[in-house]
Design an enzyme around this catalytic site. Structure first.
Site, PDB file in Angstrom:
ATOM      1  CE  LYS A 142      -3.732  -0.700   2.392  1.00  0.00           C
ATOM      2  NZ  LYS A 142      -4.332  -0.962   3.715  1.00  0.00           N
TER       3      LYS A 142
ATOM      4  NE  ARG B 180      -5.262   3.303   3.725  1.00  0.00           N
ATOM      5  CZ  ARG B 180      -5.372   3.455   2.409  1.00  0.00           C
ATOM      6  NH1 ARG B 180      -4.791   4.479   1.802  1.00  0.00           N
ATOM      7  NH2 ARG B 180      -6.043   2.582   1.691  1.00  0.00           N
TER       8      ARG B 180
ATOM      9  N   GLY C 204      -8.177  -7.185   4.172  1.00  0.00           N
ATOM     10  CA  GLY C 204      -9.039  -7.258   5.352  1.00  0.00           C
ATOM     11  C   GLY C 204      -8.438  -7.989   6.545  1.00  0.00           C
TER      12      GLY C 204
ATOM     13  CG  MET D  77      -2.805  -7.026   9.357  1.00  0.00           C
ATOM     14  SD  MET D  77      -1.164  -6.636   8.874  1.00  0.00           S
ATOM     15  CE  MET D  77      -1.323  -6.443   7.137  1.00  0.00           C
TER      16      MET D  77
ATOM     17  NE  ARG E 122      -6.020  -4.769  -3.268  1.00  0.00           N
ATOM     18  CZ  ARG E 122      -6.566  -4.808  -2.077  1.00  0.00           C
ATOM     19  NH1 ARG E 122      -5.823  -4.691  -1.011  1.00  0.00           N
ATOM     20  NH2 ARG E 122      -7.859  -4.957  -1.937  1.00  0.00           N
TER      21      ARG E 122
ATOM     22  CG  HIS F 140      -1.677 -44.007   0.114  1.00  0.00           C
ATOM     23  ND1 HIS F 140      -2.802 -44.416  -0.556  1.00  0.00           N
ATOM     24  CD2 HIS F 140      -0.616 -44.579  -0.530  1.00  0.00           C
ATOM     25  CE1 HIS F 140      -2.442 -45.216  -1.550  1.00  0.00           C
ATOM     26  NE2 HIS F 140      -1.119 -45.331  -1.546  1.00  0.00           N
TER      27      HIS F 140
ATOM     28  CD  GLU G  64      14.773 -43.773  -5.086  1.00  0.00           C
ATOM     29  OE1 GLU G  64      13.669 -43.295  -4.812  1.00  0.00           O
ATOM     30  OE2 GLU G  64      14.906 -44.800  -5.762  1.00  0.00           O
TER      31      GLU G  64
ATOM     32  CB  SER H  57      15.581 -39.582 -12.571  1.00  0.00           C
ATOM     33  OG  SER H  57      14.338 -38.976 -12.335  1.00  0.00           O
TER      34      SER H  57
ATOM     35  N   GLY I 250      14.883 -38.628  -7.284  1.00  0.00           N
ATOM     36  CA  GLY I 250      13.637 -39.116  -6.700  1.00  0.00           C
ATOM     37  C   GLY I 250      13.463 -38.391  -5.374  1.00  0.00           C
ATOM     38  CB  THR I 251      12.699 -34.863  -4.687  1.00  0.00           C
ATOM     39  OG1 THR I 251      11.582 -34.823  -5.562  1.00  0.00           O
ATOM     40  CG2 THR I 251      13.921 -34.309  -5.390  1.00  0.00           C
TER      41      THR I 251
ATOM     42  CG  ASP J 120      12.030 -43.154  -1.467  1.00  0.00           C
ATOM     43  OD1 ASP J 120      11.641 -43.333  -0.298  1.00  0.00           O
ATOM     44  OD2 ASP J 120      11.657 -43.844  -2.432  1.00  0.00           O
TER      45      ASP J 120
ATOM     46  CB  CYS K 121      10.936 -38.421 -11.542  1.00  0.00           C
ATOM     47  SG  CYS K 121      11.834 -39.543 -10.476  1.00  0.00           S
TER      48      CYS K 121
ATOM     49  CE1 TYR L 231      13.224 -36.183 -16.367  1.00  0.00           C
ATOM     50  CE2 TYR L 231      15.319 -36.200 -17.557  1.00  0.00           C
ATOM     51  CZ  TYR L 231      14.409 -36.805 -16.703  1.00  0.00           C
ATOM     52  OH  TYR L 231      14.685 -38.041 -16.189  1.00  0.00           O
TER      53      TYR L 231
HETATM   54  P1  ADP Z   1      -7.680  -2.499   3.847  1.00  0.00           P
HETATM   55  O1  ADP Z   1      -6.252  -2.886   3.619  1.00  0.00           O
HETATM   56  O2  ADP Z   1      -8.390  -3.381   4.780  1.00  0.00           O
HETATM   57  O3  ADP Z   1      -8.392  -2.230   2.553  1.00  0.00           O
HETATM   58  P2  ADP Z   1      -7.322   0.356   4.060  1.00  0.00           P
HETATM   59  O4  ADP Z   1      -6.184   0.904   4.793  1.00  0.00           O
HETATM   60  O5  ADP Z   1      -7.202   0.329   2.588  1.00  0.00           O
HETATM   61  O6  ADP Z   1      -7.623  -1.092   4.631  1.00  0.00           O
HETATM   62  O7  ADP Z   1      -8.557   1.235   4.505  1.00  0.00           O
HETATM   63  C1  ADP Z   1      -9.875   0.823   4.694  1.00  0.00           C
HETATM   64  C2  ADP Z   1     -10.836   1.768   4.000  1.00  0.00           C
HETATM   65  O8  ADP Z   1     -10.642   3.105   4.420  1.00  0.00           O
HETATM   66  C3  ADP Z   1     -10.651   1.759   2.517  1.00  0.00           C
HETATM   67  O9  ADP Z   1     -11.900   1.792   1.883  1.00  0.00           O
HETATM   68  C4  ADP Z   1      -9.905   3.023   2.248  1.00  0.00           C
HETATM   69  O10 ADP Z   1     -10.170   3.546   0.969  1.00  0.00           O
HETATM   70  C5  ADP Z   1     -10.422   3.954   3.337  1.00  0.00           C
HETATM   71  N1  ADP Z   1      -9.408   4.952   3.670  1.00  0.00           N
HETATM   72  C6  ADP Z   1      -8.172   4.715   4.108  1.00  0.00           C
HETATM   73  N2  ADP Z   1      -7.473   5.845   4.263  1.00  0.00           N
HETATM   74  C7  ADP Z   1      -8.309   6.841   3.920  1.00  0.00           C
HETATM   75  C8  ADP Z   1      -8.166   8.270   3.858  1.00  0.00           C
HETATM   76  N3  ADP Z   1      -7.012   8.869   4.153  1.00  0.00           N
HETATM   77  N4  ADP Z   1      -9.224   8.994   3.458  1.00  0.00           N
HETATM   78  C9  ADP Z   1     -10.387   8.372   3.152  1.00  0.00           C
HETATM   79  N5  ADP Z   1     -10.583   7.047   3.179  1.00  0.00           N
HETATM   80  C10 ADP Z   1      -9.557   6.285   3.567  1.00  0.00           C
HETATM   81 MG    MG Z   2      -7.747  -1.086   1.168  1.00  0.00          MG
HETATM   82 MG    MG Z   3      11.675 -44.001  -4.451  1.00  0.00          MG
END
Ligand code: ADP
Ligand code: MG
Ligand code: MG
Length: 891
Positions: A27, A97, A106, A108, A353, A469, A755, A774, A776-777, A779, A841, A861
């Site tokens: 981020k 953040r 989601g 953290m 991202r 198995h 092996e 070859s 034989g990872t 064994d 293998c 290979y």
């Molecule tokens: P996550 O990694 O769980 O998506 P984020 O850090 O991206 O957490 O933030 C959670 C929400 O808060 C996201 O929708 C993000 O766009 C919003 N948010 C984070 N920072 C700001 C900010 N500075 N102003 C407005 N919205 C924010």
């Molecule tokens: Mg986010």
């Molecule tokens: Mg064998």
């Protein structure tokens, strides 16, 4: 350069994204990068991931020098936005953040609207001329801070909110007035004081320090730990923390917040995909409190939804947003997943991202982007995660079909299968030979079940983990498998499966989803895999960049056909013992083993010869000229011995021995540690007539098929050069005998499995008699680690969790240990015989990380299960490309 504890972005700050995601978190790095190319990003600063470790070292406290620097970071933000943190008249609010090196959506925590207190909220109200917005932000802040930093249950706040809405007859949050929200804030403050025994922290600096610490703390939260385990993310990476000026989507009808993908993440279509909410803040879109609306008119029409799309409701800002998406794609040259906020008609980007996508979408996007000139084919090849191809290589359940789930076990081998429940392997083989689709259901499986497993469409077991198995064999065969479904039980007397509170008689149809672990009632419709279109195009590009060959582990005609269809360039391992388990054959195999005289054994082998020859002919025909490595008989004796009374009687009849004599001989042959017992080349040295029969079958089959077949004969479990020389002697003599009798000759080569650790160490000598190695990872891993694969499930999970091994060493090669033996054997072998051919293998041959290691070692290979061949082709191409890039950078 001393390490910087705060790295600013936005305003006049130089972009620091070159410090990378490992340091700034995904981020933080992307925010810096976006700010650097002039996109509208609220200013802020990032505390790098390295501080996360310091936080934990200090026993969960912020280091003092970091605390001392926070005002400097805030000053940067204040200067850019012209507001002041904690000011009673013009207060700056920030978000705090989390952000790890790879996105953990989601997992953290984040705190928004930080800096509000009883004084600054009034300042915000006055300054914005929007009291409702100010109080709405404050109540959001108290709830988030209460939840994330103070550890209070969010229901406490949500219940109060619901009561308030009921009381005021409000349907939605947005129906509450400034006065309502102000009253709610009073209640929230009281909740905090009641629950914690302390008033809500009013000092913005305390708030900030608390939130930064809490975000570091969320790195080790339970759910983050689970996510890391499932995704092989090391705990040592840590999270970065980004502090950023707030922008507000909750300032009224000209404000909004949303999330978008620049292409459709489900199918890859090139269109804007996403949702937004007017007068809301970030979390609202995903939280499901209000139903978000579509971004585009087209999407809204397709869904027949009523709420206005952003394209209709805010046409000007939407056009700007669409333009922004184009810029982001051109810059990142990949599909982006974006968070944005509109504050009073002004657009802000808060996150970007690479968009997570399905396998289908990944392939389409990669191909489209090549056509659009955005990327070259090498980059397209690098873009697709080989592991996701698995989704496309097995028939999968029709996502539109209804599912009645009876039980859930481990997703042991992907793919979907439907069939009648069958409770033992013999019945499975019999029913399958009559053309019936069956699902083999067992408490657990053993090597004796191979035929039944092969005959079945899918396998379900009550016990056993991901490396049991059943799981390993099913993956090898490409059979869908759900293992360790603890909720099921089998009643063999009445032949009933108890599952999900139901009793299903043998023969009842069920469906397995090996990708999710679900067991369902009845036949759920599936869709077939296809290696065509975008998939085929990408594979062709991959082949163009690949150096190593990709072969398959296959011995049945079906597996060989699949291997060729998926682009295998030969067979790297044909396990002849699988051919011994056939219905008509096992009795002769048993007669051979039980024979105390060579003559008895020879007579049993005579009966096996024609069928072995037939097996090899079939393989050679299907592989038409491609190299085929055939391994001589390998498994421990006990896997062949008759165990049940009926089997003993059958063997007695065939051999003319008494049942008592058979039983005695079985007892004699008992081994206390069969995996380290009389098996592999040891068996072949005791009974050279087995080698003779197998070699004869191979040569006669190759001559019968004709063409330019060069059989590669592989000797298992060699530890010393002498062992190999002895077995090779028999092979060579047999070859001469066959050539003489037939008047025809052919080229062949003899090599060995590496092996055992001793074989790796003495590879130089062994290469004297071997034309190929070859690895034989399976064994080699067992014997190097001293861990029995069949017993590992009980503790390996713990081992991986504790970081003793980074991943299950039976799935992904232990590069440090077993890998060192591989490297050493390759080096010593090549020194003794430069033309020595090298391959792998084991199960590992289909694992992308192991394939990358094999590329570095210069192996010729890799060989893997037929169903993984496309994955290995792609992984091998990526490894070659990365090696080239690495070489370029280093040079
Ligand atoms: P996550 O990694 O769980 O998506 P984020 O850090 O991206 O957490 O933030 C959670 C929400 O808060 C996201 O929708 C993000 O766009 C919003 N948010 C984070 N920072 C700001 C900010 N500075 N102003 C407005 N919205 C924010
Ligand atoms: Mg986010
Ligand atoms: Mg064998």
């Amino acid at each position: 350069m001393p390490q910087r504890l705060l790295i600013p972005f936005g305003g006049a700050a130089p972009s620091a994204h070159h410090l990378g995601k490992a340091h700034l978190g995904g981020k933080g790095a992307n925010l810096a990068e976006m700010a650097g190319i002039g996109l509208p990003v609220p200013p802020g600063f990032t505390i790098p991931t390295t501080l996360c470790a310091l936080y934990y070292e200090a026993g969960g406290r912020l280091p003092d020098d970091l605390k001392a620097l926070l005002p400097e970071g805030l000053a940067h933000i204040e200067k850019v936005v012209g507001m002041e943190f904690g000011s009673a008249t013009n207060p700056l609010l920030v978000s705090v953040r989390s952000g790890a090196r790879v996105s953990m959506p989601g997992m953290m925590d984040t705190v928004l609207n930080l800096g509000l207190n009883d004084v600054t909220v009034e300042g915000l109200a006055t300054r914005s001329g929007n009291a409702r917005f100010a109080w709405d932000s404050y109540r959001r802040f108290i709830q988030m801070y209460g939840d994330v930093v103070l550890g209070l249950d969010h229901y406490l706040f949500e219940d109060a909110l619901e009561l308030m809405k009921d009381d005021r007859g409000a349907n939605l949050d947005t129906d509450l007035t400034a006065e309502d929200l102000k009253a709610l804030v009073g209640q929230y403050l009281a909740i905090v004081e009641n629950e914690t025994g302390k008033p809500f922290p009013q000092d913005p600096t305390d708030q900030l320090e608390g939130a930064v610490a809490a975000v570091f703390g969320s790195w080790r939260s339970e759910r983050a730990a689970v996510y890391r385990r499932l995704n092989d993310i090391p705990e040592s990476w840590g999270t970065a923390v980004t502090v950023q000026a707030m922008v507000f989507g909750n300032m009224g009808d000209t404000s909004a917040t949303g999330v978008a993908f620049t292409r459709d993440p489900a199918n890859g279509d090139r269109l804007i995909y996403g949702e937004y909410l007017i007068n809301a803040q970030g979390e609202d879109v995903v939280a499901g409190i209000r139903t978000p609306h579509y971004l585009t008119l087209a999407a809204r029409e397709r869904a027949g939804a009523r709420g206005l799309s952003m394209e209709e409701a805010m046409p000007v800002v939407f056009a700007e947003l669409a333009e922004m998406f184009k810029r982001l794609e051109t810059h990142y040259r990949d599909c982006q997943d974006i968070e944005f906020t509109v504050q009073e008609n002004k657009l802000w980007l808060l996150q970007t991202r690479a968009g997570k996508r399905t396998a289908k979408a990944a392939l389409k996007m990669a191909c489209d982007m090549v056509d659009e000139g955005l990327i070259e084919t090498d980059e397209a090849v690098l873009r697709v995660d080989p592991a996701v191809l698995d989704q496309l290589l097995h028939p999968t359940l029709d996502p539109k079909a209804a599912r009645n789930v009876l039980a859930v076990g481990l997703p042991a081998s992907p793919g979907a299968a439907s069939g009648a429940i069958v409770l033992d392997s013999a019945t499975a083989a019999e029913k399958a030979s009559q053309g019936e689709d069956v699902i083999l259901v067992r408490i657990e499986t053993s090597p004796e079940d191979i035929a039944g497993m092969h005959a079945a469409r899918g396998i379900l077991t009550a016990r056993g983990g991901m490396t049991s198995h059943a799981a390993v064999v099913a993956r090898g065969m490409g059979r869908p498998c759900v293992s360790g479904a603890g909720g099921i039980s089998i009643d063999m007397d009445s032949r009933i499966l108890r599952i999900g509170g139901r009793e299903l008689a043998e023969g009842t149809v069920i469906t397995l989803d090996g990708a999710s672990g679900e067991v369902m009632e009845g036949r759920v419709p599936t869709v077939e895999p296809e290696l065509s279109g975008d998939f085929a195009r990408l594979m062709q590009w991959a082949d163009g960049h690949r150096r190593m060959k990709v072969r398959a582990n296959a011995e049945t005609p079906e597996d060989c056909t699949t291997a060729v269809r998926f682009g295998a360039e030969g067979v790297g391992l044909a396990r002849t013992e699988h051919m011994f388990f056939g219905e008509q054959r096992i009795v002769h195999v048993r007669a051979m083993i039980l024979g105390t005289e060579e003559a008895q054994r020879r007579s049993a082998l005579e009966k096996l010869l024609p069928s072995q020859r037939g097996d090899f002919e079939a393989i050679f025909r299907i592989m038409s000229g491609l190299p085929v490595t055939i391994r001589l008989l390998d498994p421990p004796l006990h896997e062949f011995l008759p165990a049940r009374e009926a089997e003993m009687v059958e063997v007695a009849e065939t051999t003319g021995l008494s049942v008592a004599a058979v039983r005695r001989r079985v007892a004699e042959l008992h081994e206390s540690n069969p995996m380290l017992g009389h098996r592999g080349c040891r068996l072949l040295i005791s009974y050279p007539e087995i080698v003779e029969m197998q070699a004869r079958a191979i040569f006669e089959a190759a001559l019968a098929v004709g063409g330019n077949i060069v059989p590669e004969i592989m000797v298992p479990l060699v530890a010393t050069a002498r062992e190999l020389e002895l077995v090779k002697g028999v092979i060579d003599r047999t070859a001469e005998a066959v050539f003489e009798a037939s008047g025809k000759r052919l080229d062949y080569s003899v090599g060995t499995m590496i092996e055992l650790p001793r074989a790796a160490l003495r590879a130089g000598e062994i290469a004297g008699a071997a034309e190929f190695f070859s690895f034989g990872t399976n064994d080699l891993t067992q014997t190097t680690l001293g861990i029995s694969r069949d017993d590992a499930a009980r503790f390996l999970g713990e081992y991986v969790e504790a970081g003793i091994y980074p991943r299950d060493p039976f799935v992904s090669l232990d590069v440090e240990g077993v890998g060192e033996l591989v490297a050493l054997a390759a080096e010593r072998g090549k020194a003794a015989r430069p033309a020595l051919k090298l391959g792998i293998c084991g199960e590992h041959g289909g694992d992308p990380a192991t394939i990358a290691f094999c590329e570095e070692q210069g192996l010729d290979y890799v060989s893997c299960s037929p169903w993984r061949v496309p994955i290995a082709r792609l992984a091998a191409a990526q490894a070659a490309l990365r090696n080239k890039q690495g070489g370029k950078q280093a040079g």
